[in-house]
Enzyme design. Structure first.
Site, PDB file in Angstrom:
ATOM      1  N   HIS A  17       0.839  -1.198   0.000  1.00 45.65           N
ATOM      2  CA  HIS A  17       0.000   0.000   0.000  1.00 45.65           C
ATOM      3  C   HIS A  17       0.872   1.246   0.000  1.00 45.65           C
ATOM      4  CE1 HIS A  17       0.683   0.599   4.297  1.00 45.65           C
ATOM      5  NE2 HIS A  17       0.294  -0.647   4.542  1.00 45.65           N
ATOM      6  N   HIS A  20       3.988   1.637   2.273  1.00 43.23           N
ATOM      7  CA  HIS A  20       5.233   0.998   1.811  1.00 43.23           C
ATOM      8  C   HIS A  20       5.865   1.840   0.701  1.00 43.23           C
ATOM      9  CE1 HIS A  20       2.612  -2.596   2.972  1.00 43.23           C
ATOM     10  NE2 HIS A  20       3.532  -2.529   3.923  1.00 43.23           N
ATOM     11  N   CYS A 125       3.819 -10.050  20.454  1.00 44.31           N
ATOM     12  CA  CYS A 125       2.905  -9.675  19.364  1.00 44.31           C
ATOM     13  C   CYS A 125       3.346 -10.387  18.094  1.00 44.31           C
ATOM     14  CB  CYS A 125       2.884  -8.166  19.112  1.00 44.31           C
ATOM     15  SG  CYS A 125       1.954  -7.748  17.610  1.00 44.31           S
ATOM     16  N   CYS A 128       4.107  -7.999  15.089  1.00 45.16           N
ATOM     17  CA  CYS A 128       5.403  -7.314  15.169  1.00 45.16           C
ATOM     18  C   CYS A 128       6.541  -8.330  15.195  1.00 45.16           C
ATOM     19  CB  CYS A 128       5.539  -6.503  16.454  1.00 45.16           C
ATOM     20  SG  CYS A 128       4.453  -5.093  16.612  1.00 45.16           S
ATOM     21  N   CYS A 143      -1.114  -4.687  21.777  1.00 42.47           N
ATOM     22  CA  CYS A 143       0.018  -4.131  21.036  1.00 42.47           C
ATOM     23  C   CYS A 143      -0.308  -2.689  20.648  1.00 42.47           C
ATOM     24  CB  CYS A 143       0.277  -4.961  19.785  1.00 42.47           C
ATOM     25  SG  CYS A 143       1.398  -4.142  18.645  1.00 42.47           S
ATOM     26  N   HIS A 146      -0.508  -2.629  16.615  1.00 40.96           N
ATOM     27  CA  HIS A 146      -1.550  -3.379  15.902  1.00 40.96           C
ATOM     28  C   HIS A 146      -2.878  -3.458  16.638  1.00 40.96           C
ATOM     29  CE1 HIS A 146       2.207  -4.832  13.989  1.00 40.96           C
ATOM     30  NE2 HIS A 146       1.472  -4.622  12.918  1.00 40.96           N
ATOM     31  N   LYS A 294      -3.024   5.435  11.353  1.00 39.76           N
ATOM     32  CA  LYS A 294      -1.960   4.911  10.506  1.00 39.76           C
ATOM     33  C   LYS A 294      -2.585   4.094   9.378  1.00 39.76           C
ATOM     34  CE  LYS A 294       1.826   1.739  10.095  1.00 39.76           C
ATOM     35  NZ  LYS A 294       2.276   0.396  10.387  1.00 39.76           N
ATOM     36  N   LYS A 297      -2.723  -2.353   6.678  1.00 40.25           N
ATOM     37  CA  LYS A 297      -3.595  -3.405   6.172  1.00 40.25           C
ATOM     38  C   LYS A 297      -4.548  -3.867   7.267  1.00 40.25           C
ATOM     39  CE  LYS A 297      -2.481  -7.603   5.818  1.00 40.25           C
ATOM     40  NZ  LYS A 297      -3.146  -8.874   5.901  1.00 40.25           N
TER      41      LYS A 297
HETATM   42  N1  MSP Z   1       9.511  -6.697   7.698  1.00 43.49           N
HETATM   43  C1  MSP Z   1       9.600  -5.646   8.634  1.00 43.49           C
HETATM   44  C2  MSP Z   1      10.792  -4.742   8.344  1.00 43.49           C
HETATM   45  C3  MSP Z   1      12.111  -5.442   8.304  1.00 43.49           C
HETATM   46  S1  MSP Z   1      13.387  -4.344   7.879  1.00 43.49           S
HETATM   47  C4  MSP Z   1      14.795  -5.175   8.184  1.00 43.49           C
HETATM   48  C5  MSP Z   1       8.348  -4.805   8.581  1.00 43.49           C
HETATM   49  N2  MSP Z   1       7.636  -4.891   7.452  1.00 43.49           N
HETATM   50  S2  MSP Z   1       6.311  -4.053   7.136  1.00 43.49           S
HETATM   51  O1  MSP Z   1       5.781  -4.612   5.925  1.00 43.49           O
HETATM   52  O2  MSP Z   1       5.458  -4.015   8.258  1.00 43.49           O
HETATM   53  O3  MSP Z   1       6.804  -2.616   6.781  1.00 43.49           O
HETATM   54  C6  MSP Z   1       7.008  -1.635   7.762  1.00 43.49           C
HETATM   55  C7  MSP Z   1       7.522  -0.377   7.094  1.00 43.49           C
HETATM   56  O4  MSP Z   1       6.666  -0.001   5.997  1.00 43.49           O
HETATM   57  C8  MSP Z   1       7.525   0.840   8.002  1.00 43.49           C
HETATM   58  O5  MSP Z   1       8.660   0.913   8.825  1.00 43.49           O
HETATM   59  C9  MSP Z   1       7.503   1.948   6.977  1.00 43.49           C
HETATM   60  O6  MSP Z   1       8.771   2.092   6.415  1.00 43.49           O
HETATM   61  C10 MSP Z   1       6.536   1.409   5.941  1.00 43.49           C
HETATM   62  N3  MSP Z   1       5.164   1.754   6.250  1.00 43.49           N
HETATM   63  C11 MSP Z   1       4.104   0.893   6.370  1.00 43.49           C
HETATM   64  N4  MSP Z   1       2.980   1.611   6.611  1.00 43.49           N
HETATM   65  C12 MSP Z   1       3.267   2.925   6.652  1.00 43.49           C
HETATM   66  C13 MSP Z   1       2.511   4.103   6.823  1.00 43.49           C
HETATM   67  N5  MSP Z   1       1.205   4.099   6.999  1.00 43.49           N
HETATM   68  N6  MSP Z   1       3.194   5.282   6.778  1.00 43.49           N
HETATM   69  C14 MSP Z   1       4.534   5.348   6.565  1.00 43.49           C
HETATM   70  N7  MSP Z   1       5.263   4.255   6.406  1.00 43.49           N
HETATM   71  C15 MSP Z   1       4.668   3.029   6.470  1.00 43.49           C
HETATM   72  O7  MSP Z   1       8.097  -4.084   9.507  1.00 43.49           O
END
Ligand code: MSP
Length: 511
Positions: A17, A20, A125, A128, A143, A146, A294, A297
């Site tokens: 989304h 990311h 969690c 996480c 959490c 989440h 935030k 998903k």
């Molecule tokens: N897999 C772990 C990260 C491992 S890095 C060695 C993870 N994945 S995640 O799919 O949950 O992605 C988290 C990251 O996605 C956040 O730290 C951020 O960079 C980005 N984001 C996900 N949702 C976001 C928002 N709503 N706003 C900004 N960034 C966001 O955690």
């Protein structure tokens, strides 16, 4: 000089989304910017495919975690391409090359004496993949990220002696105040360290999905160490014929605040334990919020990057994210907000400036930028701009740097109004329209200054909006992409008229 920048690797437990895409675009702007500076750049993004976050989702969908990864990793890869990310490699933690190198590093940490066997009990969690300390638990044992209930878990496993690195970490933070930016995030990480560090799990029982612990086949490596190591392992196998580690390591990391602790505390400690060089730094950004929450998903309030790009274009998306939300802070985004900035800033301010400049040069000067001295009325606004811009981006201040570039766009629009080239081009009283303009030299100066100012601004904006500025620079006859000072190029180039860079949006029915 080399520059290595990374994004978090995203869990393959749902469709990508805009949240990311945001981190990916941020890292891409830095990668492109450093390439503009002539540096040898490596930009990495990819997917995190192990651990409970993925295993549980696979179970819910009745597929294997590998099947889930094989389906979703290409979606993330495609998203990167769609937002114009110029990544040099896309890592999947299920890659053989990654698995092998993770095992090597973990073995080294073990051999260096930083690993022991023990039992862990705490609140966990699974989204996480993290045991929470008391201060991290929200009301009702939930959490804070989440909102789901934490489970009490007890595990026999291998531990990493994080506590032994407390002093080293404190020293690191003192010696390198910009190791973690912005400052308030650095303070947050440092206070977590100062509270006293507990040892952390390095492994999980094998019924979980992950990389086998090399000395104990009953266990897999805890997903966070597996995941963090991607930044290191990728350089070892991204190119068949070259190990890139020496060329690019260490990295600069882009991530959001939800995974601060892993990057700012566990990661440097783990690298110390493995005797590897520490990151060059990291920038922790905030969350994109939709209707106050935030975007995520699990909350179901996500914007699909494809839809946004379909409507506004990738460049507009890239621009909007860093303009609307100050990079580092949380901020609201909305489709209405996109639309407003698209219209007033991209179409009206930037698009019109480009269009007017190219049209006037073609109409009044037969499509050739005149030779003239830069207008002293405009020059001070450009004074020192590329240096300041570089400095801001050295600190990953993406919104501030964009604001500086945009000030120039606005200044140039005002300059058009002030200097009124159409009046300068008009025939004087009693003259024929074909006769030379009233003040040829002045019109030359204004048109030259406009074209030059637009060139400088387009170069600054190039890392943010590579496609549209690339087209504009082409139309201005500029083959180079490095940042330039105002007045550093003379006139004489042929320009071309091009279709609007940001066409007006079609009004939606029912609006
Ligand atoms: N897999 C772990 C990260 C491992 S890095 C060695 C993870 N994945 S995640 O799919 O949950 O992605 C988290 C990251 O996605 C956040 O730290 C951020 O960079 C980005 N984001 C996900 N949702 C976001 C928002 N709503 N706003 C900004 N960034 C966001 O955690």
């Amino acid at each position: 000089m080399s520059y290595y920048v990374t994004t978090p690797i995203y869990y393959v437990n749902g469709e990508p989304h805009l949240g990311h895409a945001y981190s990916t675009i941020a890292a891409d702007i830095l990668a492109r910017h450093h390439r503009q500076r002539g540096e040898d750049v490596f930009f990495l993004t990819g997917t995190d495919e192990h651990g409970e976050p993925v295993a549980q989702q696979a179970e819910r969908e009745g597929v294997t975690p590998r099947e889930l990864g094989d389906r979703l990793a290409p979606r993330f890869k495609r998203m990167a391409a769609k937002v114009e990310a110029s990544n040099d490699f896309f890592i999947r933690t299920t890659d053989e090359g990654h698995v092998k190198r993770v095992q090597e590093v973990v073995q080294r940490v073990h051999d260096n004496g930083h690993v022991y066997e023990g039992t862990y009990e705490g609140l966990y969690c699974p989204r996480c993949a993290d045991f929470k300390t008391e201060s991290e638990v929200a009301e009702g044992n939930t959490c804070p990220i989440h909102g789901i209930e934490l489970t009490k878990e007890k595990q026999d496993n291998w531990f990493f002696k994080l506590s032994a690195f407390q002093e080293d970490l404190e020293r690191l933070y003192e010696e390198r105040p910009d190791f973690v930016t912005p400052d308030f995030r650095r303070n947050e990480a440092l206070s977590f360290i100062k509270q006293g560090l507990r040892d952390v799990s390095l492994s999980r029982p094998t019924l979980k999905w992950g990389v086998p612990v090399p000395w104990d086949t009953e266990q897999v490596i805890y997903v966070w160490f597996d995941a963090l190591l991607n930044y290191y392992t990728a350089l070892g196998y991204a190119r068949e014929d070259e190990d890139l580690t020496g060329r690019y390591w260490p990295a600069f990391h882009i991530l959001a605040k939800d995974i601060l602790k892993f990057h700012a505390v566990y990661w440097p400690a783990f690298l110390m334990a493995a005797e590897l060089e520490l990151p060059r730094g990291m920038f922790i950004h905030g969350f994109l919020l939709m209707e106050g929450q935030k975007m995520s998903k699990s909350l179901g309030n996500v914007l699909d990057p494809d839809e946004v790009i379909e409507k506004f274009g990738a460049d507009a998306l890239r621009y909007y994210c860093f303009r609307e939300v100050s990079f580092g802070q949380d901020g609201q985004i909305s489709p209405a907000g996109f639309e407003a900035r698209y219209d007033s800033e991209l179409a009206n301010e930037f698009g019109n400036l480009a269009n007017r400049t190219l049209s006037m040069v073609s109409r009044y000067r037969a499509s050739v930028v005149p030779e003239a001295e830069p207008d002293p009325a405009l020059a001070p606004d450009f004074e020192g701009v590329p240096d300041r811009f570089n400095e801001l981006l050295d600190g990953a201040e993406l919104s501030q740097a964009l604001e500086d570039a945009w000030k120039l766009v606005r200044r140039l629009n005002r300059y058009v109004e002030e200097s009124r080239p159409w009046d300068l081009a008009k025939a004087g009283p009693g003259r024929e329209a074909e006769e030379p303009a009233l003040d040829v030299a002045r019109l030359d100066q204004v048109l030259y200054s406009l074209a030059e100012g637009l060139r400088v601004a387009a170069l600054l904006l190039h890392s943010y909006m590579p496609d549209t500025t690339g087209r504009l620079l082409g139309a201005l006859g500029e083959p180079d992409r490095g940042l330039a000072a105002f007045g550093s190029r003379g006139g004489g180039q042929a320009v071309e008229k091009i279709p609007p860079l940001f066409p007006k949006l079609e009004a939606e029915s029912g609006d």
